[in-house]
Design an enzyme around this catalytic site. Sequence first.
Site, PDB file in Angstrom:
ATOM      1  CG  PHE A   1      -0.008 -19.726 -22.836  1.00  0.00           C
ATOM      2  CD1 PHE A   1       1.494 -19.370 -23.528  1.00  0.00           C
ATOM      3  CD2 PHE A   1       0.467 -18.639 -21.249  1.00  0.00           C
ATOM      4  CE1 PHE A   1       1.958 -18.260 -23.414  1.00  0.00           C
ATOM      5  CE2 PHE A   1       0.995 -17.629 -20.738  1.00  0.00           C
ATOM      6  CZ  PHE A   1       2.116 -17.407 -22.052  1.00  0.00           C
ATOM      7  CD  GLN A   2       3.495 -18.607 -19.201  1.00  0.00           C
ATOM      8  OE1 GLN A   2       2.672 -19.055 -18.408  1.00  0.00           O
ATOM      9  NE2 GLN A   2       5.280 -17.634 -19.550  1.00  0.00           N
TER      10      GLN A   2
ATOM     11  CE  LYS B   1      -4.267 -18.318 -12.137  1.00  0.00           C
ATOM     12  NZ  LYS B   1      -4.067 -17.547 -13.600  1.00  0.00           N
TER      13      LYS B   1
ATOM     14  CG  MET C   1      38.582 -28.419 -16.049  1.00  0.00           C
ATOM     15  SD  MET C   1      40.091 -28.281 -15.201  1.00  0.00           S
ATOM     16  CE  MET C   1      39.910 -28.044 -13.330  1.00  0.00           C
TER      17      MET C   1
ATOM     18  CD  GLU D   1      11.913 -18.522 -13.789  1.00  0.00           C
ATOM     19  OE1 GLU D   1      12.727 -18.527 -14.901  1.00  0.00           O
ATOM     20  OE2 GLU D   1      10.824 -18.200 -14.379  1.00  0.00           O
TER      21      GLU D   1
END
Lengths: 564, 155
Positions: free
Chosen positions: A113-114, A163, A475, A51
């Site tokens: 969940f999630q 949802k 760096m 993502e």
Amino acid sequence: MAKMTGAQMVVEAMREEGVEVVFGYPGGAIMNVYDEIYKHRYFQHILTRHEQAAVHAADGYARATGKVGVAFVTSGPGFTNAVTGLATAYMDSIPMVVVSGQVPLSMIGTDAFQEIDAVGISRPCTKHNFLVKSAEELPEILAEAFYIARSGRPGPVHVDIPKDVTAQVAEFNYPKEVKLETYKPTIKGNARQIKKAVEAIANAKKPVFYLGGGIIHSNSAELVRDLVAATQIPAVETLMARGTLRYDDPMLLGMVGMHGTYAANMAMSEADLLIALGPRFDDRVTGKLSEFAKYAKIIHVDIDPSSIGKLVHVDYPIVGDLKAVLQELVPQAKEKVDPSRYEAWREILNRYNELHPLTYEDSDEVLKPEWVIQRVGEKLKGKARISTDVGQHQMWAAQYYPFTRPREFITSGGLGTMGFGFPAAMGVKRGVPDEISINISGDGSILMNIQELMTAVEYRLPVINIILNNNYLGMVRQWQTFFYDKRYAETDLSMQPDFVRLAESFGGVGYRVKTKEEFDKALDDAISKGVVALIDVVIDRYENVLPMVPAGGSLYNMLLEYKD
Amino acid sequence: MIERRVISVIVLNEHGVLTRITGLFAARGYNIESLTVAPIPGSKYSRLTIVTSGSLRVIEQIIKQLHKLIPVYKVIEHSDLIEKEMVMAKIPLEERLADVEALCRAYNGNIVNIGQDSAIIMAADEPSRIANFVSALKRFNPKEIVRSGVVAIER
């Protein structure tokens, strides 16, 4: 008016906004939306492998085209993975809309969940965010999201959709025009302030243009070029403004700041007037604030009033869209300003440039990263877009690539996000398919989103990754060399994958090069093949980025060379 | 120099707007001394009154950053204003309630409730006077003191 589900509305809204590509990754909470994408092919969906990469790709697309980049992710981990992308875009003011799925309304707050408090997490790293409570309000929210993302000081907007809202049915009436009574960015600059600024320029002896990223965002490089040419006032560019002036513009002193040129930093230090066009006075530019431009009066043009006077006192603040301000300011400046007035000043700066030009010691034994960048420039200037990751390679690219135009250089300036370059370069390629998309990366950065080789191969986004490989987190190693007595704590990256076989295993082409001839051959081959490529360039392990202003130091105290 | 400021913020009544405001203060390390919030009657807006302190530059940034938030309609930085704060306290019944009542009256208040073992008093006055009131109240051994935070209106 048609009735449709929330999920359909999301897809329809993309059509209304003219979105041509969405980068994303599906999951449970956003499945209804993906089901609609499957049914209607209004726009291309590019499935990234992470993502974070989806958001960076949307970001790269936005930076290259000036359009709003769009990414879809699911709830929970899908969203938390996207946060680095949002923060990157926020710091650099990139227009973007990120839509995330959320658990159903009835389950919000139950540690489902999630589930994660996505709007809570995104609040500090977005321009604005929304939690959608019903399908009814969805069209308006999506229209507002696009409007807020692209107007005023651009930025990422996050829309979190539960949802069950994507399943609800309501009327779809997409607003043709968005009017928010609480949000009205100032576009036109104050005419009196502009007049005063022009007078200040006309009366200055040692003025400098301090060019910032706002020029790119407001598409005002043409006006800036016109202004610089007419006034013959020397100019410095921030990292985010690279490409505003052509690399060979005689007025351009180069990049300013921590790894800026000697002439650019001395110009800032000795100027009696800074004409700041869309920069935000980042600490990587200013160095020690109390010593920054201490002889100068400051004109600052910015669309964001909170940028003005945040760090330094500004004598001539002008709030407004840079393009609108310049449209007023440039004709007045042309009339009032006498370029011959600054001749002595230009001579001083020319002498600084001759005294300490941007340079490096080339070698035939080992490849120098500066040479590699210059070589890419010789072959591709004006024909390619250059993305970078973050680190030494980024600074060498910013210093040595011959930029010819705005939106040619795509880099994470504010947040300094390693792993940005490659996915961004995919977005760039999708946005401007006729140009070559090069990602310059380091052996540290590239591994942070290397999985996107699969995406690039699958969607035929032939990005050429050039890895300046010094087997170091370069760096950080440089800072350890200069400031930590060479205690190279956890920066040795000698343990490496075989990048050539890695690229090949994903279906791309890999090259490992150690000499100039090999590099030329590899680059030519990658360009002619037009495939996803990875050129692993073995460079001098101990090359440093110079000049350098130590963090918190003053701009005029630069390390010009390092002798072991 | 650190200055105390009272800032009124008119915001849209919507989900999460208070978090946006407090989040802005928290993320940038600005100080909130008191914050009150209530809907503006007959409108879709709420009014927040924030008492804060900081250098002039910090105050300027606070105001500009508040303006930047999308649901913020207006930011009013008061100069000429009437400020009031309310305080309630629980005083044990064995204290000399006549004296308590006299003290309350001096600070625009009174006894509002007397229960089994304590009296509840309230006062509403300028914040500095409320501070005096609270310190004068100490001698009556208050069990609990609740301050409301400042509300303000332009003159």
